[in-house]
Write an enzyme that holds these catalytic residues in place. Sequence first.
Site, mmCIF file in Angstrom:
data_model
loop_
_atom_site.group_PDB
_atom_site.id
_atom_site.type_symbol
_atom_site.label_atom_id
_atom_site.label_comp_id
_atom_site.label_asym_id
_atom_site.label_seq_id
_atom_site.Cartn_x
_atom_site.Cartn_y
_atom_site.Cartn_z
ATOM 1 N N TYR A 24 -8.865 45.395 60.834
ATOM 2 C CA TYR A 24 -8.157 46.502 60.204
ATOM 3 C C TYR A 24 -8.345 46.478 58.688
ATOM 4 O O TYR A 24 -8.294 45.408 58.073
ATOM 5 C CB TYR A 24 -6.663 46.420 60.513
ATOM 6 N N ARG B 4 28.082 30.211 50.396
ATOM 7 C CA ARG B 4 27.779 31.098 51.510
ATOM 8 C C ARG B 4 29.044 31.173 52.355
ATOM 9 O O ARG B 4 29.731 32.170 52.360
ATOM 10 C CB ARG B 4 26.593 30.507 52.291
ATOM 11 N N LYS C 79 19.986 25.327 67.154
ATOM 12 C CA LYS C 79 20.210 26.779 67.031
ATOM 13 C C LYS C 79 18.871 27.535 67.110
ATOM 14 O O LYS C 79 17.798 26.915 67.038
ATOM 15 C CB LYS C 79 20.915 27.072 65.700
ATOM 16 N N MET D 252 -2.115 42.458 66.126
ATOM 17 C CA MET D 252 -0.969 42.163 66.988
ATOM 18 C C MET D 252 -1.335 41.160 68.086
ATOM 19 O O MET D 252 -0.567 40.253 68.396
ATOM 20 C CB MET D 252 -0.439 43.445 67.632
HETATM 21 C C1 LIG Z 1 20.608 24.962 60.282
HETATM 22 C C2 LIG Z 1 21.637 24.064 59.747
HETATM 23 C C3 LIG Z 1 21.410 22.685 59.649
HETATM 24 C C4 LIG Z 1 20.062 22.058 59.930
HETATM 25 O O1 LIG Z 1 19.230 22.276 58.805
HETATM 26 P P1 LIG Z 1 17.727 21.712 58.756
HETATM 27 O O2 LIG Z 1 17.282 22.056 57.385
HETATM 28 O O3 LIG Z 1 16.971 22.440 59.802
HETATM 29 O O4 LIG Z 1 17.812 20.265 59.012
HETATM 30 C C5 LIG Z 1 22.454 21.887 59.239
HETATM 31 N N1 LIG Z 1 23.655 22.413 58.910
HETATM 32 C C6 LIG Z 1 23.900 23.749 58.956
HETATM 33 C C7 LIG Z 1 25.226 24.260 58.568
HETATM 34 C C8 LIG Z 1 22.900 24.617 59.367
HETATM 35 O O5 LIG Z 1 23.145 25.920 59.412
#
Ligand SMILES: *Cc1c(COP(=O)(O)O)cnc(C)c1O
Length: 359
Positions: free
Chosen positions: A256, A131, A35, A304
Amino acid sequence: MPRPTRAIINLNNLHRNYSRAAGLAHPAQAIAVVKANGYGHGLQAIAASLSSVAPMFAVAMLEEALTLREVVPHTPVLIMQGVHEATDWATCSQLGFIPVVHSQEQLTSLQAAAERLSLTVWVKVNSGMNRLGFAPGQVPGVLSTLQQIPGVEVTTLMTHFAQADEAGCARTREQLGIMAGLRKQFPGLAQSVANSAAHYTTDPSGNEWTRPGIMLYGAAPLAGSTGLEMGLDPVMTLESELIAVRDLQPGDAVGYGADWVAERPTRMGIVAVGYGDGYPRAAPSGTPVAVAGRLTSLIGRVSMDMLAVDLGPVADATPGDKVELWGATVSVDTVARAAGTIGYELLTRVTSRVPRQYT
Ligand SMILES: *Cc1c(COP(=O)(O)O)cnc(C)c1O
């Protein structure tokens, strides 16, 4: 001539890390979590590379699944947040995506789907993260509702740990207890529980599927550790070059806010990378950085497009010398801690103006 700032992505290291996850998971199978643009590494390149070994990919949402499908035509793709619109069920059905069903709204939407579906779904259990997901007591009802929808098959119960990054955590044990109870109740269903951290703090091998993400990219899943310390190989090297070198006199301020003032004659370098590239502005003076392979540190505020480094330990440095912001010498987790965040955030925030180069 292009700016020398880039993220070098080492696909061999990615494979080494995946093998570690798969080894810890065995005989459970490790789903590659890709993801958020493959945690910033480039979704398509990461997925294409892992498609020779990963039995399944996981993404957060349908758009990511569609992007992945362009390069990986057959491997199943788990959509961990499930679908957001009623028309998406048919897309999942056609393209072999596996949506997670986590809410009553999704269940109702699936029941109402007009199209003929051939769809595998996973059901998310809220075992304590609070969640997403159904309460354990709702699971029997959810499963019987799903069973009555033609063309829909539930194969797997999944849950997510809240504190798997802390060894010996009581909440994780409770969450595992809930899943063990559901396994007794529904022995025919597979289960998936472990994120990266749980590969180290629990025994994930009794499940059918694990879901490692961050460890594949070589950053630390455990609080207070670094990927390098955990024996993971960093996949991303964020690097740039010195574009200016300057000698400061005592009293000269840098950048800055004139935050940092030289106390003694100091050789300073300017590096062509900044928060516009995803380097954290919150990183304070003293954050480690490597110039020409040698460790030194940031001085003054991150801008930046550039930042300043102390060339005291690298006095012979000249413009054009390589600077590693994070990688094999400086762990992304160390930079993250200095900036008050976690490696996940730094990796996913590298911006689109930084070219990814794959080796
Ligand atoms: C992002 C995610 C993972 C992976 O988690 P990591 O800590 O990056 O290994 C696994 N399960 C769900 C539901 C997630 O959202």
